[in-house]
Design a protein around this motif. Structure first.
Motif, PDB file in Angstrom:
ATOM      1  N   TRP A 235      44.733   7.394 -12.231  1.00 12.43           N
ATOM      2  CA  TRP A 235      44.326   5.986 -12.296  1.00 12.43           C
ATOM      3  C   TRP A 235      43.983   5.453 -10.908  1.00 12.43           C
TER       4      TRP A 235
ATOM      5  N   TYR B 276      48.989  11.095 -14.730  1.00 11.26           N
ATOM      6  CA  TYR B 276      48.045  10.017 -15.017  1.00 11.26           C
ATOM      7  C   TYR B 276      48.034   8.896 -13.978  1.00 11.26           C
ATOM      8  N   PRO B 277      49.209   8.448 -13.474  1.00  6.05           N
ATOM      9  CA  PRO B 277      49.164   7.375 -12.462  1.00  6.05           C
ATOM     10  C   PRO B 277      48.294   7.731 -11.261  1.00  6.05           C
TER      11      PRO B 277
ATOM     12  N   LEU C 247      40.546   6.143  -9.725  1.00  9.91           N
ATOM     13  CA  LEU C 247      39.472   5.271 -10.204  1.00  9.91           C
ATOM     14  C   LEU C 247      39.019   4.325  -9.099  1.00  9.91           C
TER      15      LEU C 247
END
Length: 314
Positions: free
Chosen positions: A273, A269-270, A276
């Motif tokens: 992120w 997930y990091p 993004l």
């Protein structure tokens, strides 16, 4: 009978276009001034040293980075020269005669050197910033944490700043288009603008995730070496760059394998992120270029395989 797994394809955004790479060739599609789409093909040439290194854990990541930097710079060079040139003036490119040595050393090597220079700068600048806080944070652990914090802030701040420039914003949109096409292909969706636009612009195998992993992995690796005096810290950081890169690549590969495991997929997930920031939602015409590039790659790969099979029969 189990189905054969799909080939794994990767890519990168270039100026006004997208490059996709397969097992045998790489293809870039670029939107020209007259709105036509132009293509650049380059075969994947095997290097005996890099091929050998790519079979060794913790070294294969470094080999992959060198290969990707060298190959990507050629395609980026094509896009930067081609997209803004009037199609009626293509003869200018044909008149530019470069020797094979110049092409290899002048473009591929510059790509590798640029990556290494950026990595060294990105590694050492947080060291000096963290050193300024030593009167307050004197322990090795606190220095490593502060250094990691500065590195993360520099990374995010730099990406955020350049993402607002018109040129980089469009490159990040093409980056999003590249991910959407790969996601559509891997999810067995049609390669149409509508179907591709419905996909996520984030992808686990993205290089942005790798960059973030180098920050996190670096903090753990640096715990094994002293931070004082400063000259020892600098030498350690430079010497450990290959180690951090190698371990980070293995961690990225590991998280890729866990992306379908509900409980463990959060490990990636990091990196998502950070994407993004490094990707933007593309326009339909940008997705069209990405689709064209990927379809051309599939055609080229299929043609290569058919030719190889014919040679085997003969």
């Amino acid at each position: 009978m189990s189905k054969m797994p799909k080939p794994i394809y990767g890519g990168q955004a270039v100026i006004e276009g997208v490059m996709f790479g397969g097992k045998h060739t790489c293809v870039t599609a670029v939107r020209r001034k007259d709105q036509s789409i132009d293509y650049f093909h380059s075969p994947r040439k095997s290097n005996k040293v890099l091929t050998a290194l790519k079979k060794i854990p913790f070294l294969r990541g470094i080999a992959a980075i060198i290969e990707a930097s060298a190959n990507g710079s050629r395609h980026l060079n094509f896009s930067s020269e081609r997209f803004d040139l009037d199609p009626n003036e293509d003869y200018r490119l044909k008149e530019k005669k470069e020797s094979k040595l110049t092409l290899i050393l002048g473009i591929a090597t510059i790509g590798v050197i640029s990556f290494l220079f950026g990595k060294v700068l990105f590694t050492l600048l947080p060291v000096f910033l963290a050193e300024l806080t030593r009167p307050v944070f004197s322990s090795d652990l606190s220095q490593i944490l502060i250094e990691g914090l500065f590195k993360l802030l520099l990374l995010v701040g730099y990406i955020y700043a350049i993402s607002h420039t018109p040129l980089i914003k469009r490159v990040f949109q093409y980056h999003g288009a590249e991910h959407k096409v790969i996601n559509a292909y891997e999810n067995n969706q049609e390669l149409t603008i509508k179907a591709v636009q419905a996909q996520s612009r984030l992808h686990y195998r993205c290089g942005s995730s790798f960059i973030l992993f180098t920050v996190v992995i670096g903090m753990f690796v640096y715990l094994l070496v002293p931070t004082d005096p400063l000259w020892v810290r600098i030498i350690n950081r430079l010497a450990l760059i290959p180690v951090v890169l190698g371990i980070s690549f293995e961690v990225l590969q590991f998280t890729n394998k866990l992306c379908d495991v509900p409980v463990l997929r959060f490990l990636g997930y990091p990196g998502l992120w950070l994407q993004l920031l490094t990707t933007k939602e593309p326009a339909d015409d940008q997705v069209e270029v990405a689709i064209a590039s990927f379809k051309e790659l599939l055609r080229a790969e299929s043609e290569h395989n058919a030719s190889a099979n014919e040679n085997k029969v003969v």
